[in-house]
Design an enzyme around this catalytic site. Structure first.
Site, mmCIF file in Angstrom:
data_model
loop_
_atom_site.group_PDB
_atom_site.id
_atom_site.type_symbol
_atom_site.label_atom_id
_atom_site.label_comp_id
_atom_site.label_asym_id
_atom_site.label_seq_id
_atom_site.Cartn_x
_atom_site.Cartn_y
_atom_site.Cartn_z
ATOM 1 N N LYS A 78 0.818 -1.221 0.000
ATOM 2 C CA LYS A 78 0.000 0.000 0.000
ATOM 3 C C LYS A 78 0.849 1.267 0.000
ATOM 4 O O LYS A 78 0.562 2.212 -0.724
ATOM 5 C CB LYS A 78 -0.937 0.003 1.211
ATOM 6 C CG LYS A 78 -2.043 -1.021 1.082
ATOM 7 C CD LYS A 78 -2.970 -1.004 2.287
ATOM 8 C CE LYS A 78 -4.063 -2.048 2.089
ATOM 9 N NZ LYS A 78 -4.953 -2.153 3.258
ATOM 10 N N CYS A 132 -13.664 -3.813 11.657
ATOM 11 C CA CYS A 132 -14.222 -3.841 10.301
ATOM 12 C C CYS A 132 -14.347 -5.288 9.818
ATOM 13 O O CYS A 132 -15.035 -5.585 8.856
ATOM 14 C CB CYS A 132 -13.423 -2.973 9.345
ATOM 15 S SG CYS A 132 -11.703 -3.365 9.237
#
Ligand code: ZN
Length: 343
Positions: free
Chosen positions: A86, A187
């Site tokens: 990322k 999440c």
């Protein structure tokens, strides 16, 4: 950057009175670190880079996957297909948005070993993480070295943020206690929608801009809680600083002093285990690829080596850290690592 280019690029931001040309100049001299380049991190980094913060360090341990694309605004389908780190993919895109900013991308996880070297040469630390273990580590470094940091977290449709200044505001331990704070929702279990992430990250950047441009009197001075589904927007004023706080009162930096490396960590959101052997070695991808090609599919770039074997995909980084995708069992991940990479 020439004064003219700067005037043009940042004209709307400089027209905003509390920032003005002086604030813009301060931003150009400022340095921030962003820990975690997921949903929050992509928005935090986009806004600070475009705002013209002079130096931005991106720290993330993960690679891009298809399930990230719903909310991690910097990445696209090609990144997910290539499984890029990322931080590396983000740097490439952000640099195209603003080539004047110095951006450093680190495909690593923040630990007690590297936290002080990675977080103490900046003016603000921005929290884009998804776990309290890392937040307590950030809090320790921030308090020990007197660095402001912005706490931010979002799951489901709600989120919380607070801008913390050592010695002035309470610290994370004052606010949430010395053990893991917050709820148990992640999440992983309850999901997350993009709007709450954008709001929390934007509030974090707004506070950071106030602080960096010399507008500290406009800081929120409390926790902000937002739920975009039940339409709540609450400010909870800070309590007075707690002199008995083990961290900012007694200067015991438990997260830093624990000096423990978890060998395995399961990553939020998917069937992935991170294995990080405590060897401090550097892996030669050439040699490793040659060996692994005998047993499975291998490809590698300058940043990572990807190896498919059995029913898992192993992504190996140069520091020996690996992500094992396709299992949720830490002991299986460890044994796969030992078998193919070697401890
Ligand atoms: Zn404290």
């Amino acid at each position: 950057m020439s004064t003219d280019t700067m005037r043009e690029r940042y004209s709307r931001q400089m027209l905003f009175r509390p920032i003005g040309p002086t604030g813009q100049e301060r931003l150009a001299q400022a340095r921030v670190a962003i820990v975690g380049m997921g949903a929050l991190g992509t928005i935090l980094s986009t806004q600070v880079v475009r705002a013209g913060v002079g130096f931005v360090r991106l720290i993330d341990r993960d690679i891009i996957e298809p399930s990230n694309l719903q909310r991690q605004a910097l990445y696209d389908e090609i990144d997910a297909k290539e499984g890029l780190p990322k931080s590396v993919a983000a740097k490439e895109k952000l640099q195209r948005a603003n080539s004047d900013v110095e951006i450093e991308a680190l495909a690593t996880d923040l630990t007690w070993r590297n936290a002080e070297s990675l977080l103490t040469d900046v003016d603000v630390i921005l929290d884009g993480t998804d776990n309290f273990q890392t937040r307590y580590l950030i809090n320790d470094v921030a308090v020990k070295h007197g660095i402001a940091w912005s706490y931010g977290g979002a799951v489901s449709s709600y989120g919380t943020t607070a801008f913390l200044r050592p010695g002035i505001t309470p610290c994370l331990v004052c606010l949430l206690g010395p053990e893991q704070g917050g709820g148990t929702d992640t999440c992983d279990t309850v999901g997350v929608i993009a709007p709450i992430v954008s709001i929390i990250a934007s509030l974090q950047v707004a506070e950071t801009l106030k602080y960096l441009t010399g507008n500290a009197e406009s800081l929120a001075n409390g926790l902000t809680y937002v739920d975009v589904w039940s339409n709540e927007f609450r400010r909870i004023g800070y309590p007075g600083r707690n002199e008995a706080c083990p961290c900012c009162g007694q200067h015991q930096y438990r997260a830093l002093q624990k000096q423990q490396d978890a060998l395995t960590v399961s990553l939020c959101g998917r069937q992935t285990i991170q294995v990080r052997p405590d060897s401090g070695r550097t892996v030669s991808f050439d040699g490793m690829a040659h060996r692994l090609r005998q047993v499975g599919q291998v490809r590698y770039t300058e940043h990572l080596l990807r190896f498919e074997v059995e029913d898992v995909v192993m992504t190996l980084f140069r520091d020996g850290r690996a992500l094992i995708q396709g299992t949720e069992d830490p002991s299986r991940a460890r044994s796969l690592y030992a078998r193919y990479i070697g401890m």
